[in-house]
Design an enzyme around this catalytic site. Structure first.
Site, PDB file in Angstrom:
ATOM      1  N   ASP A   1       3.234  -2.668  -6.304  1.00 31.89           N
ATOM      2  CA  ASP A   1       3.000  -3.983  -6.892  1.00 31.89           C
ATOM      3  C   ASP A   1       2.456  -3.847  -8.303  1.00 31.89           C
ATOM      4  O   ASP A   1       2.363  -4.824  -9.043  1.00 31.89           O
ATOM      5  CB  ASP A   1       1.964  -4.745  -6.057  1.00 31.89           C
ATOM      6  CG  ASP A   1       0.607  -4.055  -6.129  1.00 31.89           C
ATOM      7  OD1 ASP A   1      -0.302  -4.559  -6.808  1.00 31.89           O
ATOM      8  OD2 ASP A   1       0.459  -2.989  -5.517  1.00 31.89           O
TER       9      ASP A   1
ATOM     10  N   GLU B   1       7.208  10.101   4.380  1.00 30.71           N
ATOM     11  CA  GLU B   1       6.487   8.982   3.774  1.00 30.71           C
ATOM     12  C   GLU B   1       5.177   9.558   3.249  1.00 30.71           C
ATOM     13  O   GLU B   1       4.325   9.980   4.023  1.00 30.71           O
ATOM     14  CB  GLU B   1       6.206   7.862   4.780  1.00 30.71           C
ATOM     15  CG  GLU B   1       5.480   6.682   4.116  1.00 30.71           C
ATOM     16  CD  GLU B   1       4.970   5.638   5.108  1.00 30.71           C
ATOM     17  OE1 GLU B   1       4.445   4.606   4.627  1.00 30.71           O
ATOM     18  OE2 GLU B   1       5.073   5.845   6.331  1.00 30.71           O
TER      19      GLU B   1
ATOM     20  N   ASP C   1      -1.986   4.849  -4.712  1.00 36.16           N
ATOM     21  CA  ASP C   1      -3.067   4.534  -5.645  1.00 36.16           C
ATOM     22  C   ASP C   1      -2.506   4.598  -7.072  1.00 36.16           C
ATOM     23  O   ASP C   1      -1.954   5.625  -7.468  1.00 36.16           O
ATOM     24  CB  ASP C   1      -4.194   5.554  -5.469  1.00 36.16           C
ATOM     25  CG  ASP C   1      -5.449   5.186  -6.236  1.00 36.16           C
ATOM     26  OD1 ASP C   1      -5.327   4.533  -7.298  1.00 36.16           O
ATOM     27  OD2 ASP C   1      -6.541   5.561  -5.792  1.00 36.16           O
TER      28      ASP C   1
END
Length: 218
Positions: free
Chosen positions: A156, A46, A120
């Site tokens: 998102d 991850e 980011d």
């Protein structure tokens, strides 16, 4: 500041955290299964893991796999490492380093899958090369991954998602690219086991749709 210092001290004593100046930090490359996990299970990373919600969450669902959260922020890694220690998740580890140094810690084919969750977005043009789905990072992932592995990406941010799709569609070395612009109303929901990062919860609660894609190397 006092809390951060306490977390840094905890990390030094936590066996789940690999960071500079700890024994084995410089020698772990190519030896994760042998020296750390002491098994031959496939490894999932991850990247920019933050508090490691996917590292620990997936580890609970897949005890027959190994999971490593990678982040430069020790005070963030602290959360996931504490959970791993408290729950005895021996298929979990956390590596404190910059993502661009990934090849210093993993050899060719050492990694099966990679998750990139809510990185980011780096919206400024001068920061394009710093996006974790830019060509230079993808080339690096390919070097350490096995061809049967998957890269999973969630965000998102529509700009970052569109950019990532454009980059992937221009490449000739990927296959099985699938994506959705609304994860929670898609066929891919079961792949996530209800795991949400802090950022995912925040943006989802604000009404943002979650974008998701996955692919393999050809």
């Amino acid at each position: 500041m006092r809390k951060k210092l306490k977390r840094f001290a905890d990390n030094k004593d936590n066996k789940f955290v690999f960071e500079p100046e700890k024994p084995g930090y410089e020698e772990i490359k190519g030896n994760w299964n042998k020296e750390y996990f002491q098994n031959e299970f496939p490894i999932t990373l991850e990247l920019a893991c933050g508090k490691g919600e996917y590292t620990t969450g997936l580890a609970k669902h897949y005890p027959e796999r190994n999971f490593i959260g990678v982040d430069i922020k020790g005070d963030r890694i602290w959360y996931g490492s504490q959970e791993a220690e408290e729950e005895g998740l021996n298929n979990v580890g956390f590596l404190r380093t910059q993502i661009q140094l990934l090849e210093k810690f993993f050899v060719e084919n050492e990694v099966r899958d990679i998750w990139i969750t809510f990185p980011d977005p780096r919206p400024k043009k001068r920061d394009i090369k710093r996006r974790l789905t830019s060509p230079r990072f993808l080339d690096m992932y390919k070097k350490v991954m096995s061809k049967d592995g998957w890269v999973y990406f969630k965000t998102d941010n529509p700009g970052l998602f569109d950019y990532t799709l454009e980059v992937l569609e221009e490449r000739k070395d990927i296959k099985n690219l699938s994506f959705t612009r609304d994860l929670y109303h898609s066929e891919f929901m079961d792949e996530h086991h209800g795991i949400k990062t802090r950022f995912e919860k925040m943006f989802f609660d604000k009404g943002f749709t979650i974008k998701y894609l996955k692919f393999q190397w050809a």
